[in-house]
Design an enzyme around this catalytic site. Structure first.
Site, mmCIF file in Angstrom:
data_model
loop_
_atom_site.group_PDB
_atom_site.id
_atom_site.type_symbol
_atom_site.label_atom_id
_atom_site.label_comp_id
_atom_site.label_asym_id
_atom_site.label_seq_id
_atom_site.Cartn_x
_atom_site.Cartn_y
_atom_site.Cartn_z
ATOM 1 N N TYR A 68 0.823 -1.211 0.000
ATOM 2 C CA TYR A 68 0.000 0.000 0.000
ATOM 3 C C TYR A 68 0.860 1.265 0.000
ATOM 4 C CZ TYR A 68 -3.351 3.382 2.015
ATOM 5 O OH TYR A 68 -4.136 4.468 2.272
ATOM 6 N N SER A 80 -0.797 -6.633 7.792
ATOM 7 C CA SER A 80 0.377 -6.731 6.928
ATOM 8 C C SER A 80 0.193 -7.881 5.943
ATOM 9 C CB SER A 80 1.625 -6.960 7.799
ATOM 10 O OG SER A 80 2.794 -6.565 7.130
#
Lengths: 360, 360, 360, 360
Positions: free
Chosen positions: A130, A275
């Site tokens: 991201y 994550s």
């Protein structure tokens, strides 16, 4: 500030020798290409695409044994159902931002169908982290032509690190992160082989950062380097690609991928909830033609009891790749005027020298 | 040499507070029992059984959500097909030596069928590590009555560590290893919970041993403490059991189990080829009656985005459990007159003080 | 009633030719041994052990690629952590009853350490299904010597089926079940290979039983053949072992194991909650020496796009193996005077002839 | 030829009652939307998108427990790393063609970020099967707006089947395939629940097709209905989506997904090498708010020993969904003038009546 690779700073992790470029491209036939998009108009863009091409690109016609490990699944890496089904990598690998991983997936397939050299990427591997903190990710600025450019620019030799390609807008341990790479040469009873790693780093708390066991992150306060951020959920992730020219089979590749956890743990990666910690390993030592009507001749395989040096080398190379991303990436200002700061190299050297003195 | 727990030596890893006994038994209802067999006649035996009992033993009638992670599979832990199928622990857990894990498995089942309190252990969890260096393992000295004794002796409160129970004959990082335990108290938005760990340690190279990042193993040469050994293949392994009273579901338990890798990596565990590195986590916060004809009322679950402190606590508690096994275990002489030496506590303290001084 | 094999009754499932014995032993080097214990004193015992030995037994020194699939996990098959880690079978396989799978596990290891021919079974494969309806299972009547006997009696050639070995006390689709076997010869672009299956059947509702798609079970009411039973929970299960001499790698073996689901589904196996439906496939076409300091030469592998005939052959051979168990097993009276009835062969023939007539 | 649903033809598979529409939308809150693109200019296009929306679309803010099973991995379904990590479905599900699964993935995410009702689809689920035989797939004719349209058109009630949405250009058992759906009502000790299935069918050989065990495919020769085709490699696949309002947890959903294999096997699906047979099950009985700072209250769960009827219902509903796709889809002519023929309903009825007569 001039940036450097970890070893240029006099800091060495692990004990295996590196390949000539200390990069994943030290594995013969492995090429890396970056496409980097840094623009302030029409919107603030800090993103890109990094591709890893085995077999000088021709992986779609000459498969490689491969394995996958998910340390935490809050991320996307396409192509894994097929990779795990047959234990082979059958396509190029591309790393990019979260919102365009689909476009990159489609473009990799499309590219292969129009470029004979590469074979066919039926089920391509595209992965993401991201970058929406520094880049206007919702603008979806990358185009399929950019994917083609990344593939066509891929080459062997030294690999650009830090804020480049897929790593352009990434953040690691609350410092500027991005792409890092490293390699190891493993010599054992089974011969001499090269193992290389490339990472796209975008995870981690500062206080958890360690370098060769030294708690460097705790020594660099927010007064010294600004932070922390309230980055959005689903923001962290690390993608790890491992390559070797050893004649490993699929299970052995999966075991290598799983050992990446070890290198990540050493730098302070905890596999946090949001994550996407997805690891892929491939081995070019065997050739599996995609199209054949004959049984396929395999060469030798390494006995499993010869793998420990490879396991250790993976951990070392992952650790060094992550740290190379941190020492290479420069301070960047991006979307909404946000700045993410580079890891200060002088602090790093000072802290490490102090700690090393204590041990030695 | 008097042995100690790591914290008694002034060494602390991690930042979460521990429970009152810094042991897996800090999780309410979790009991530990050891049976230790040290004999020199008719053969040299250094082995035993350690049991972990959730629910004060009654786990066979009141199941707990649970998860499993295999870091390296060169070992046995029975009962995992069913545990993974339904995401629940349905039996006591027993740790022992390699060649009698089957006997222990059968005995756990048999025990439960004749002791109503425990419910039924249809598919019990028995795990093993190899103690054939110090114990005449092929003599298969343990009997089913020893398993029963271990279960019946299980209790809450402080837990004996080092060369005791299943850990009696174990070796870790080329020092005497065995059983270790530790706990953490996690307070967050979802409330306050206890997480405890118990390990049976039997893996590792000396040179890889680290304590809180400090390369302790490299500082203690073979001239200072004799080694290394040529232990047989399939000799390494670590079994890690994680317990919590948090109301976690099965996937969350599996995620905890996977994070044990992190704690193991910090001490220098590499998941080597011949290591059986098998991790199991269970959560007692929910109750699932084994026999019911009604839908089962669940209480609350923790949001996944509240799990990071648990992930970190697992890593800390695993690290400290391993080190507790090392600081507790005493030098032992066993089969064929072989001696395995304890980790010297004065060296450990000296090295750590030196390194800590450098950082602070 | 004289029992028969399915083909002797004029009923054929599938289209591939069988091997000479229509048995798993048609795969060169695969041996099967049974130990059967039928006693009424001191307690009623209807149990036993069946072993499958690849490589004429020497599997502990010459490993074979292998794969595992869990269709439902309410059962035990040991040794799978290691089998999945390296993708190889490294030991003999033994099938027995639920409460003694641990003893059989230990005994297989012990046997190998004292019989050089077999290599070392460090982490042996022992699997179980429940025979407590017909046998006093809690008496744990089997002894380690019985395991040794089963191994030493293993041979190639025809295989006894029905109420024999590990299958002695088993129940399948509410008829008497047990051991069944079948084989197929697969000829394709990659050459000609043999694939064999052996099952220990102990699952299923009568009404679900189908033979080549025909709902045979629904046609044989409880008035015709007594039933049903209230068998205890955890009572069902089927263990399926698949062998081939094709040079398959581990992923390919796992794919074969997964296709056993197909054959099971055809006969009416639904993977019910309390069933331990555990499938293992191994391929002897490659040789992997357990002890070597050299890279291991592999021969050819089959392209994955040549596997479809193997997938189909697995389904056929599993279906026929299950049905052979049913047609071979005779009515048995056992523990507490309970009787389990054989599938009536005349009914089977009549129903099938009727249905076939309708299609043809 | 007028097409029909299987039950309209007097053919019933299985024994559970269906919901009111015999469709996945019988599960409260489940909506289905199709976008179908049939054009001959500028190129021949026979493709589309089908979406399945739990929670009337709001799945991105109110997650559902979910599980995944891979029967064969030659296909893409995105979002599974995260779904398996937390055992939850967090996004809409979209089915489309192979080369645009990435575009659909990105568009689903983009859509959610601009339409509050849906929550956020961070890691959306997009799956594909290959329609390149009837559609000029390389032209990539679908646009993101088409995805938005499919989502916005989703509704409860009857579901269009056959050559519609993602199923527009699909081929099944060498007849025209596409989308099919079915449902079952399961009443047991835990209450009454609905279970629904939707499939996108694109797999299989004609000769393997069975209807309720009857070998229908073998009875319809190529002289009667033209075939076979030399479709390209990687061409087969079936995507199966299972929904229920039962309060199942993630492991229970995964078990449901795995039982889809059973229904597929009954119709003659063999999991062939180039098939992407990917199954996803979700349960809406629990609500897991995406954003909360509190522990989440769960209601009841079903005991695992109450699941067998659900397992059986999955098999039935999958079988009927596949057959509904076949009986609904009409003969289609497409790319390069190729024609794929519908399953002739009169033949089907005749063959079934004949076979049924034989049994009854």
């Amino acid at each position: 500030m001039t940036r450097a690779r970890l070893r240029d700073l006099g800091i060495q992790v692990g004990s295996f020798p590196t390949g000539p470029n200390n990069a994943i491209t030290d594995v013969p036939g492995v090429q890396v290409g970056h496409f980097t998009l840094i623009e302030d108009q029409p919107t603030v863009t800090r993103t890109g695409i990094t591709v890893v091409l085995p077999r000088d690109g021709a992986i779609g016609s000459d498969y490689a044994f491969a394995g996958f490990h998910r340390y935490n699944g809050c991320g996307e890496m396409t192509g894994i159902h097929w990779l795990e089904e047959i234990g082979m990598l059958t396509s190029a690998i591309a790393l990019t931002n979260t919102h365009q991983v689909g476009m990159v997936h489609d473009a990799l397939a499309e590219f292969s169908f129009t470029h004979d050299h590469y074979g066919a990427f039926y089920l391509p591997v595209a992965a993401e982290t991201y970058d929406g903190w520094l880049s206007d990710m919702n603008a979806m600025p990358l185009k399929r032509e950019h994917v083609f450019q990344a593939v066509l620019s891929a080459k062997s030799g030294p690999v650009a690190e830090g804020s480049v390609g897929g790593g352009t807008g990434m953040i690691c341990h609350e410092f500027k992160g991005g792409i890092g790479t490293s390699s190891r040469v493993v010599t054992g009873k089974s011969g001499t082989y090269t193992l290389g790693v490339l990472v796209q780093t975008n995870y981690g708390d500062r206080k958890a950062l360690r370098v060769d066991g030294v708690p460097v992150g705790m020594e660099i306060g927010y007064d010294r380097v600004p932070g922390p951020w309230q980055v959005p959920p689903q923001s962290g992730s690390i993608i790890i690609i491992i390559a070797t020219d050893a004649p490993l089979l699929s299970d052995q590749c999966r075991r290598l991928a799983q050992r990446a956890t070890n290198g990540l743990a050493r730098t302070g990666g905890y596999g946090h909830n949001s994550s996407g910690d997805l690891f892929l390993a491939f081995a070019t030592g065997h050739h599996i033609p995609a199209q054949t009507d004959e049984p396929i001749s395999l060469g030798v395989m390494l006995p499993n009891h010869h793998l420990n040096p490879f396991f250790d080398a993976v951990a070392e190379a992952v650790e060094e790749s992550i740290l190379n991303a941190l020492t290479a990436a420069e301070t960047m200002t991006g979307y909404k005027g946000r700045t993410v700061y580079a890891l200060p190299l002088d602090d790093l050297q000072r802290i490490m020298a102090h700690a090393r003195g204590a041990i030695a």
